[in-house]
Scaffold this motif. Structure first.
Motif, PDB file in Angstrom:
ATOM      1  N   SER A 142       9.548 -11.017  -5.302  1.00 57.19           N
ATOM      2  CA  SER A 142       9.571  -9.561  -5.328  1.00 57.19           C
ATOM      3  C   SER A 142       8.344  -8.999  -4.616  1.00 57.19           C
ATOM      4  N   SER A 143       7.193  -9.575  -4.922  1.00 56.80           N
ATOM      5  CA  SER A 143       5.951  -9.018  -4.382  1.00 56.80           C
ATOM      6  C   SER A 143       5.797  -9.284  -2.895  1.00 56.80           C
ATOM      7  N   VAL A 144       6.086 -10.518  -2.496  1.00 54.52           N
ATOM      8  CA  VAL A 144       5.889 -10.875  -1.096  1.00 54.52           C
ATOM      9  C   VAL A 144       7.066 -10.352  -0.282  1.00 54.52           C
ATOM     10  N   GLY A 145       6.768  -9.545   0.712  1.00 58.95           N
ATOM     11  CA  GLY A 145       7.853  -8.988   1.511  1.00 58.95           C
ATOM     12  C   GLY A 145       7.291  -8.305   2.740  1.00 58.95           C
ATOM     13  N   LEU A 146       8.010  -7.311   3.199  1.00 62.09           N
ATOM     14  CA  LEU A 146       7.544  -6.563   4.361  1.00 62.09           C
ATOM     15  C   LEU A 146       6.185  -5.922   4.082  1.00 62.09           C
ATOM     16  N   GLY A 147       5.924  -5.655   2.818  1.00 59.63           N
ATOM     17  CA  GLY A 147       4.625  -5.098   2.442  1.00 59.63           C
ATOM     18  C   GLY A 147       3.470  -5.985   2.882  1.00 59.63           C
ATOM     19  N   ASN A 148       3.655  -7.295   2.800  1.00 63.41           N
ATOM     20  CA  ASN A 148       2.586  -8.219   3.190  1.00 63.41           C
ATOM     21  C   ASN A 148       2.583  -8.482   4.686  1.00 63.41           C
ATOM     22  N   ILE A 198      12.860   3.650  -1.879  1.00 60.45           N
ATOM     23  CA  ILE A 198      12.233   2.566  -1.113  1.00 60.45           C
ATOM     24  C   ILE A 198      13.313   1.754  -0.395  1.00 60.45           C
ATOM     25  N   PHE A 231       1.991  -1.056  -3.531  1.00 58.18           N
ATOM     26  CA  PHE A 231       3.242  -1.352  -2.830  1.00 58.18           C
ATOM     27  C   PHE A 231       3.450  -2.864  -2.748  1.00 58.18           C
ATOM     28  N   SER A 232       2.403  -3.556  -2.357  1.00 55.85           N
ATOM     29  CA  SER A 232       2.541  -4.986  -2.112  1.00 55.85           C
ATOM     30  C   SER A 232       2.818  -5.777  -3.382  1.00 55.85           C
ATOM     31  N   LEU A 233       2.211  -5.362  -4.486  1.00 51.81           N
ATOM     32  CA  LEU A 233       2.431  -6.096  -5.738  1.00 51.81           C
ATOM     33  C   LEU A 233       3.678  -5.595  -6.490  1.00 51.81           C
ATOM     34  N   SER A 234       4.453  -4.718  -5.874  1.00 50.44           N
ATOM     35  CA  SER A 234       5.677  -4.170  -6.498  1.00 50.44           C
ATOM     36  C   SER A 234       5.376  -3.442  -7.801  1.00 50.44           C
ATOM     37  N   MET A 276       6.939   1.042 -10.515  1.00 48.55           N
ATOM     38  CA  MET A 276       8.304   1.566 -10.565  1.00 48.55           C
ATOM     39  C   MET A 276       9.231   0.735 -11.413  1.00 48.55           C
ATOM     40  N   THR A 302       9.893  -2.564 -11.363  1.00 45.01           N
ATOM     41  CA  THR A 302      10.442  -3.831 -10.893  1.00 45.01           C
ATOM     42  C   THR A 302       9.975  -4.957 -11.805  1.00 45.01           C
ATOM     43  N   SER A 341      12.492  -9.225  -1.867  1.00 42.65           N
ATOM     44  CA  SER A 341      11.932  -7.972  -2.395  1.00 42.65           C
ATOM     45  C   SER A 341      13.030  -6.947  -2.684  1.00 42.65           C
ATOM     46  N   LEU A 354      14.115  -4.846  -6.060  1.00 42.67           N
ATOM     47  CA  LEU A 354      14.235  -3.385  -6.103  1.00 42.67           C
ATOM     48  C   LEU A 354      15.597  -2.985  -6.662  1.00 42.67           C
TER      49      LEU A 354
HETATM   50  N1  PHE Z   1       6.233  -5.601  -2.844  1.00 42.43           N
HETATM   51  C1  PHE Z   1       7.271  -5.535  -1.880  1.00 42.43           C
HETATM   52  C2  PHE Z   1       6.692  -5.918  -0.525  1.00 42.43           C
HETATM   53  O1  PHE Z   1       5.521  -6.188  -0.431  1.00 42.43           O
HETATM   54  C3  PHE Z   1       7.912  -4.182  -1.810  1.00 42.43           C
HETATM   55  C4  PHE Z   1       8.293  -3.654  -3.149  1.00 42.43           C
HETATM   56  C5  PHE Z   1       7.693  -2.502  -3.635  1.00 42.43           C
HETATM   57  C6  PHE Z   1       9.217  -4.348  -3.939  1.00 42.43           C
HETATM   58  C7  PHE Z   1       8.009  -2.028  -4.886  1.00 42.43           C
HETATM   59  C8  PHE Z   1       9.537  -3.880  -5.210  1.00 42.43           C
HETATM   60  C9  PHE Z   1       8.919  -2.714  -5.671  1.00 42.43           C
HETATM   61  O2  PHE Z   1       7.371  -5.952   0.443  1.00 42.43           O
END
Ligand code: PHE
Length: 447
Positions: A20-26, A99, A224-227, A230, A232, A318, A322
């Motif tokens: 969930s945490s690792v995604g486009l945010g990183n 999001i 954002f990066s750690l989700s 919201m 999750t 991720s 969401l």
């Molecule tokens: N953390 C995810 C990312 O880094 C994005 C995300 C934000 C996922 C909030 C869930 C909730 O890409």
């Protein structure tokens, strides 16, 4: 009554939460934010926020999720009946949907890049030519949208199969794969001519670059990066078993998430300096930097396919998380089947993503408060709903929940020693609400 699912294994818990945490945010957002905000100075402040706010808010979400074993809306009702706290859950659902709308667009772009990599048609000319190719793609009406819809269909296929069948299996396979490939890439980047300059940009802080703007962006990026903020992680923690070690999980997740962001930086910045690109170009940084890397790399054809698949996968784990926030709510609270809930959500996502995608072309002139639909979704979700959610969750756990209940949940009934418990509560009560208020207010331009 149907028994609520839990994650089957310890590794499943961590892999899904890291997923969930690792995604486009990183991989997409961190490098461009760092690039625009002073590199190493940004990284340093970011690390501070991960430790000071990220881990505590994550523990607050874990507490609410596992103690209530409920979706994000019911979680607050279960823990504080007859109060208005459940509205926090509705904020989370709204943020998740918003999001999804813009996130799926960027994820769609990564699929286009997979496709172009396979066909070997990625523009390999000058940085300007790559930039032109990129904007002509993102501004066209149909093509990016088609990829976004394909991405949402993949997301649908996984999520409609439920917690164990879909999320856990997918995460267990995909996350370790992602790690290995990122490390291989960072090693390659270290051999580039600009490696020294790139690493200095990322790791040698120029303290004069730390402005209030940098501090605020770093804090937003951490959320954002750690989700966080919201629900999750409330939703995922509701699937954790009772023996899951919450403090340890939060530390693993924070470390792995941060590591991926740093590795992404180690991949991108040496290339940026090697190929004479600007680190400050913003959201397109990833998409214009990577083709440069591949064009010069032995086996570049193969690597570019692998890399863009990898980013799409990271985005997928991720978006699965969401969507789970919304699907669990629609399923448990409104009574739709998981499949139907996922269908409804996917239809909403396609609608929002269409507006987001077209805001790079056809609808670019339609603006509200000077922002097109894409920017507006990102702004509302990231700058308003996430900080507000994080603030409220901190207040809830810090002030409203019984302190002994929080301790019991986090320590697994006293079996995990928690010498830092009082510090944690202090952060949740005071530091987090005040710190988060600062992002929130500045996000609104109020100071
Ligand atoms: N953390 C995810 C990312 O880094 C994005 C995300 C934000 C996922 C909030 C869930 C909730 O890409």
């Amino acid at each position: 009554m149907e028994k609520r699912a839990t994650f089957a294994t310890k590794i499943g818990v961590i892999a899904a939460t890291v997923g969930s945490s690792v995604g486009l945010g990183n991989i997409w957002r961190f490098p461009y934010e760092a690039g625009q905000n002073g590199g190493a100075a940004f990284l340093l402040v970011y690390l501070g926020f991960v430790v000071l706010l990220g881990i505590p808010v994550m523990l607050a979400e874990f507490t609410v999720g596992r103690r209530s074993k409920a979706n994000v809306n019911d979680a607050f009702r279960v823990l504080k009946p007859n109060s208005n706290w459940h509205l926090v859950g509705l904020f989370g659902i709204l943020a998740a949907v918003l999001i999804m709308g813009f996130y799926a667009v960027i994820a769609g772009w990564t699929l286009e890049y997979v496709f172009q990599s396979v066909g070997n048609t990625l523009d390999k000319g000058s940085p300007e030519a790559m930039h032109t190719a990129f904007t002509s793609f993102t501004s066209s009406p149909i093509r990016p949208l088609a990829w976004t819809i394909l991405f949402l269909s993949l997301n649908y296929a996984i999520i409609s199969r439920g917690v164990r069948g879909g999320i856990e299996k997918a995460s267990n396979v995909l996350m370790p794969f992602l790690f290995v490939v990122l490390i291989i890439f960072s090693i390659h980047s270290l051999t580039l001519d600009g490696a020294k300059e790139g690493l200095a940009f990322l790791f040698k802080p120029d303290f004069s670059k730390i402005t209030s703007g940098v501090v605020l962006s770093a804090m937003g990026q951490a959320f954002f990066s750690l989700s966080l903020g919201m629900g999750t992680l409330i939703t995922y923690a509701s699937y954790f078993g009772k023996s899951t070690d919450l403090p340890r999980t939060s530390v693993y997740v924070a470390i792995l998430d941060t590591l991926v962001a740093i590795i992404a930086g180690v991949i991108i910045f040496p290339a940026v300096f090697t190929y004479g690109l600007s680190p400050e170009q913003g959201p397109e940084l990833l998409f214009v930097t990577l083709p440069n890397i591949f064009s010069q790399m032995p086996g570049g054809y193969f690597w570019s396919i692998l890399f863009f698949i990898l980013i799409a996968v990271a985005a997928l784990t991720s978006t699965i998380s969401l969507c789970e926030v919304v699907v669990a709510y629609l399923h448990e609270k409104i009574g739709f089947t998981r499949r139907r809930a996922t269908q409804i959500l996917t239809a909403i996502c396609i609608t929002l993503s269409t507006l987001c995608s077209l805001s790079f072309g056809l609808l670019s002139d339609i603006t509200v408060f000077g922002k097109n639909f894409f920017d507006l979704s990102d702004f509302t979700a990231s700058n308003i709903l996430l900080p507000l959610g994080g603030l409220l969750i901190s207040l809830f756990v810090g002030w409203s929940l019984d302190r002994s209940a929080v301790k019991e949940e986090l320590s697994n009934k006293g079996t995990i020693p928690m010498p830092y418990f009082n510090i944690l509560i202090f952060i949740l009560k005071y530091i987090a609400p005040i710190g988060i208020s600062i992002i929130f207010l500045s996000g609104l331009g109020l100071f």
